[in-house]
Write an enzyme that holds these catalytic residues in place. Sequence first.
Site, short mmCIF file in Angstrom:
data_model
loop_
_atom_site.label_atom_id
_atom_site.label_comp_id
_atom_site.label_asym_id
_atom_site.label_seq_id
_atom_site.Cartn_x
_atom_site.Cartn_y
_atom_site.Cartn_z
N SER A 141 1.00 -1.30 0.12
CA SER A 141 -0.05 0.22 0.59
C SER A 141 0.30 1.27 0.33
O SER A 141 1.79 1.71 -1.17
CB SER A 141 -0.79 -0.16 1.47
OG SER A 141 -1.96 0.66 1.25
N ASP A 180 -9.53 -5.70 -4.63
CA ASP A 180 -8.92 -4.56 -4.42
C ASP A 180 -9.17 -2.87 -5.12
O ASP A 180 -9.21 -3.08 -5.88
CB ASP A 180 -7.32 -4.33 -4.14
CG ASP A 180 -6.74 -3.32 -3.42
OD1 ASP A 180 -6.78 -2.19 -2.94
OD2 ASP A 180 -5.63 -3.44 -3.44
N HIS A 206 -8.48 -4.97 -0.83
CA HIS A 206 -6.85 -4.11 0.43
C HIS A 206 -6.38 -4.68 0.75
O HIS A 206 -6.88 -4.85 2.18
CB HIS A 206 -6.78 -3.05 0.07
CG HIS A 206 -5.65 -2.32 0.15
ND1 HIS A 206 -4.76 -2.08 -0.66
CD2 HIS A 206 -5.49 -1.29 0.61
CE1 HIS A 206 -4.16 -1.70 -0.54
NE2 HIS A 206 -4.11 -0.92 0.46
#
Length: 306
Positions: free
Chosen positions: A166, A248, A280
């Site tokens: 991320s 995601d 995610h």
Amino acid sequence: MDSSTNEVTHEFPPYFKVYKGGRVERLGRFGGIDRAPTGLDPKTQVQSKDVVVCSDTGVSARIFLPKLTGPDHRLPLVVHYHGGAFCIGSPFSRTFHNFLVNLASEANAVIISVDYRLAPEHLLPIAHEDSWAALQWIANHSKGQGAEPWLNEHADFGRVFLAGESAGANIAHYVAVQAGATGLAGPNIVGTLILHPYFGSKNGEDNMYKYMCPTSTGFDDPLLYPEVDPNLGRMAGGRVLVCVAENDWLKDRGLGYCETLRKSNWDGAVELYETEGEGHGFFLLNPTSDKVEPLVKVLVDFIKHH
């Protein structure tokens, strides 16, 4: 007591809220640090300890050392940057610690995870600058004369990988570009592992990011949009593994990042791995998912076979 100190001036759920006096309250599961102790993990025999990376800023890191099989055994080195939207998370938290213990064990690699300073108290790009400074500190160990014995004695600086998920994937990419553009001496960066990366939004509107990085220029910001970075072609390492997840919301940006690299004048190879039916950061949020083990295997293979 002044009631204005309880007045919220900015709120970005599920991450943080800011009060009039400047106090920041982090929210949700990663709002506070559920700190995992260092030491020996009985299940994997991985050892861990914390080290100060930069005394000026107080930035520290957690090192993970797998079970050693011999005195002169040198292991690949993974430099990891944690996710959390630049504003939450820490390698000291149980969630990240457990994931990295497992990865260090499975990949038989030394891992050092950097606890960069968080926004919004430390406006971006401070997180990126801390992370780059940390890699330079790590690089000082490449001749076995750094401050940290585990790096001096056990890390193979001919096999160095950068990694992150991320926001941490965004940082890992940035650091890889910096390393290549500046000709960082010491570590031979073989490749970068980019998991569920955050690279801005398609429409350029991200109010939380603007708050955390008021100097950002939107679509012209190379921190968000690697395609506009003039140094992209100089990125260190010959391979990049990009991992995305089917459900995601950032999947398209991850696929776009693959295309950006392939179309650029960077001459490395890009590998893509997609996890079906997951969202995610699922490997952190839902570590018991049966999709975690296949993902970890892909990461391990990338580290072991390059």
